[in-house]
Design an enzyme around this catalytic site. Structure first.
Site, PDB file in Angstrom:
ATOM      1  N   ARG A 103       0.713  -1.145  -0.306  1.00 35.50           N
ATOM      2  CA  ARG A 103       0.106   0.278  -0.055  1.00 35.50           C
ATOM      3  C   ARG A 103       1.037   1.399   0.338  1.00 35.50           C
ATOM      4  O   ARG A 103       0.952   2.124  -0.553  1.00 35.50           O
ATOM      5  CB  ARG A 103      -1.105   0.074   1.410  1.00 35.50           C
ATOM      6  CG  ARG A 103      -2.473  -0.271   1.166  1.00 35.50           C
ATOM      7  CD  ARG A 103      -2.924  -0.162   2.522  1.00 35.50           C
ATOM      8  NE  ARG A 103      -1.671  -1.345   2.695  1.00 35.50           N
ATOM      9  CZ  ARG A 103      -2.074  -3.027   2.257  1.00 35.50           C
ATOM     10  NH1 ARG A 103      -3.109  -3.181   1.195  1.00 35.50           N
ATOM     11  NH2 ARG A 103      -0.946  -4.140   2.595  1.00 35.50           N
ATOM     12  N   THR A 104       1.729   1.028   1.342  1.00 39.92           N
ATOM     13  CA  THR A 104       2.351   2.293   1.120  1.00 39.92           C
ATOM     14  C   THR A 104       3.081   2.540  -0.330  1.00 39.92           C
ATOM     15  O   THR A 104       3.241   3.797  -0.695  1.00 39.92           O
ATOM     16  CB  THR A 104       3.216   2.962   2.236  1.00 39.92           C
ATOM     17  OG1 THR A 104       2.759   2.575   3.010  1.00 39.92           O
ATOM     18  CG2 THR A 104       3.952   3.302   2.387  1.00 39.92           C
ATOM     19  N   LYS A 110      26.575  -5.133  -0.504  1.00 35.88           N
ATOM     20  CA  LYS A 110      28.652  -4.739   0.812  1.00 35.88           C
ATOM     21  C   LYS A 110      28.468  -4.560   1.239  1.00 35.88           C
ATOM     22  O   LYS A 110      30.185  -4.353   1.422  1.00 35.88           O
ATOM     23  CB  LYS A 110      29.065  -4.346  -1.275  1.00 35.88           C
ATOM     24  CG  LYS A 110      28.320  -4.854  -2.528  1.00 35.88           C
ATOM     25  CD  LYS A 110      28.951  -4.360  -3.365  1.00 35.88           C
ATOM     26  CE  LYS A 110      28.188  -4.171  -4.977  1.00 35.88           C
ATOM     27  NZ  LYS A 110      28.695  -3.093  -6.166  1.00 35.88           N
ATOM     28  N   ARG A 157      11.746   3.751   3.904  1.00 31.84           N
ATOM     29  CA  ARG A 157      11.003   3.086   4.500  1.00 31.84           C
ATOM     30  C   ARG A 157      12.004   1.715   5.468  1.00 31.84           C
ATOM     31  O   ARG A 157      13.345   1.459   4.701  1.00 31.84           O
ATOM     32  CB  ARG A 157      10.017   2.244   4.248  1.00 31.84           C
ATOM     33  CG  ARG A 157       9.148   0.771   5.544  1.00 31.84           C
ATOM     34  CD  ARG A 157       8.013   0.007   4.814  1.00 31.84           C
ATOM     35  NE  ARG A 157       7.168   0.707   5.683  1.00 31.84           N
ATOM     36  CZ  ARG A 157       5.410   0.338   4.834  1.00 31.84           C
ATOM     37  NH1 ARG A 157       4.979  -0.907   4.759  1.00 31.84           N
ATOM     38  NH2 ARG A 157       4.952   1.062   5.244  1.00 31.84           N
ATOM     39  N   HIS A 195       4.567   5.971  11.531  1.00 31.22           N
ATOM     40  CA  HIS A 195       4.111   5.927  10.056  1.00 31.22           C
ATOM     41  C   HIS A 195       3.626   7.455   9.685  1.00 31.22           C
ATOM     42  O   HIS A 195       2.244   7.530   8.957  1.00 31.22           O
ATOM     43  CB  HIS A 195       3.715   4.845   9.779  1.00 31.22           C
ATOM     44  CG  HIS A 195       3.266   4.436   8.620  1.00 31.22           C
ATOM     45  ND1 HIS A 195       3.391   5.201   7.328  1.00 31.22           N
ATOM     46  CD2 HIS A 195       3.379   3.449   8.207  1.00 31.22           C
ATOM     47  CE1 HIS A 195       2.633   4.943   6.338  1.00 31.22           C
ATOM     48  NE2 HIS A 195       2.874   3.341   6.550  1.00 31.22           N
TER      49      HIS A 195
END
Ligand code: NCD
Length: 322
Positions: free
Chosen positions: A66-67, A96, A117, A146
């Site tokens: 969704r986000t 790495k 995120r 959020h």
């Protein structure tokens, strides 16, 4: 002095969006007003030029549908483009051993804003401190916050009730680990006389510190332990899933999940005609799909749509200033 994201104070351009702490009710009003215009842009099917020539990097260290989709669609609705980095810990130089700071410094050279995120609380703030030229938008940092979810949640509540004060709400599920819950409680505390009933397994109650923090901010919190204790006719229900990825073990998750479920019966017993039933999604069994067709269920309709309008408005404000 440690880095703190700046207060919005009516001016969004160039600002990082990390926490609800940066917002005042006035800032939220500005955003809602623009989101209403974005709704028209999204509906009219013609390409908008608001983000013409702009690139937004979406860097997601944690799964998201969704986000990620909503931010991506928002940029494209406004005529901009995205650089999509999914699972950088597997597919990019992060694997790495590149530091987050370096990753951010590199990507900011390519774009006009970065949406991030990350599974660790506080990481969005670290990214914001590292970025020198472009705003960072927090799309969820571990159990932290959020903010864009909360802005769309507040927008959805306001759309229905015409106000963000004097509300009685119910929040259910993983209150300990749910970042959407944490941000929403901060958001509701910006307005007066809000009361929230908190229902969760006792292992997933709000932490003592969070309980104290939100209470001091002014939201009245009432902890309950059974569905029977839910108030009748609340203004909103905010159901959440148990955050499996934050728990110690699968057994732990299995024993805690789905203790509280929205059923037709519960809706009939406890919801009023103006109660809205919300969920940030994904749901994993907390709401019986039979409830989906109830007009009061907004989790698959206005709540999702408002997410795109709010993100369109926010991106426009932080990138162009209007
Ligand atoms: C939420 C999240 O990622 O915190 N989902 C979302 O962004 N809509 C809620 C969740 O994952 O439970």
């Amino acid at each position: 002095m440690s880095f703190e994201p700046q207060k919005i104070n009516g001016k969004f351009k160039g600002k990082d969006i990390i926490s609800l702490d940066q917002f005042s009710p006035k800032d939220i009003d500005i955003l809602f007003r623009l989101a209403r215009k974005m709704k028209v842009i999204a509906a009219n099917g013609k390409p908008s030029r608001v983000l013409d020539g702009k690139i937004v990097t979406l860097i997601f260290y944690e799964p998201s549908s969704r986000t990620f989709g909503s931010f991506g669609a928002s940029v494209k609705q406004l005529g901009g483009q995205t650089v999509d980095i999914l699972n950088p810990q597997v597919f990019s130089s992060v694997s790495k051993g590149e530091t987050l700071e370096d990753t951010i410094r590199v990507f900011e050279a390519y774009c006009d804003a970065i949406v991030i995120r990350h599974p660790v609380a506080g990481t969005a703030k670290i990214a914001a401190e590292a970025a020198k030229f472009v705003p960072i938008l927090n799309a969820g940092d571990g159990i932290g916050e959020h903010p864009t979810q909360t802005l769309l949640d507040l927008c959805t509540i306001n759309e229905k009730h015409g106000r963000l004060n004097k509300l009685t709400g119910v929040m259910v599920g993983d209150l300990l680990n749910g970042r959407t819950v944490h941000s929403l409680l901060k958001g509701l505390s910006l307005y007066k006389n809000n009361t929230v009933y908190l229902l969760s397994p006792k292992e997933l109650k709000l932490s003592k510190e969070d309980f104290r923090d939100y209470s001091l901010r002014g939201v009245k919190l009432i902890e309950i332990s059974k569905q029977e204790e839910l108030p009748k006719n609340a203004d909103f229900w905010y159901w959440t899933r148990v955050q499996k990825e934050r728990l110690k073990s699968l057994e732990n998750y299995e024993s805690l999940k789905n203790r509280f479920i929205v059923t037709k019966n519960l809706v009939n017993q406890k919801a009023g005609k103006n109660t809205i039933i919300m969920h940030p999604l994904p749901r994993v069994g907390e709401i019986d799909p039979i409830v989906d067709s109830d007009p009061r269920a907004v989790y698959l309709s206005s709540q999702v749509r408002n997410g795109m309008y709010i993100r369109m408005a926010l991106l426009s404000l932080v990138i162009t200033g209007k």
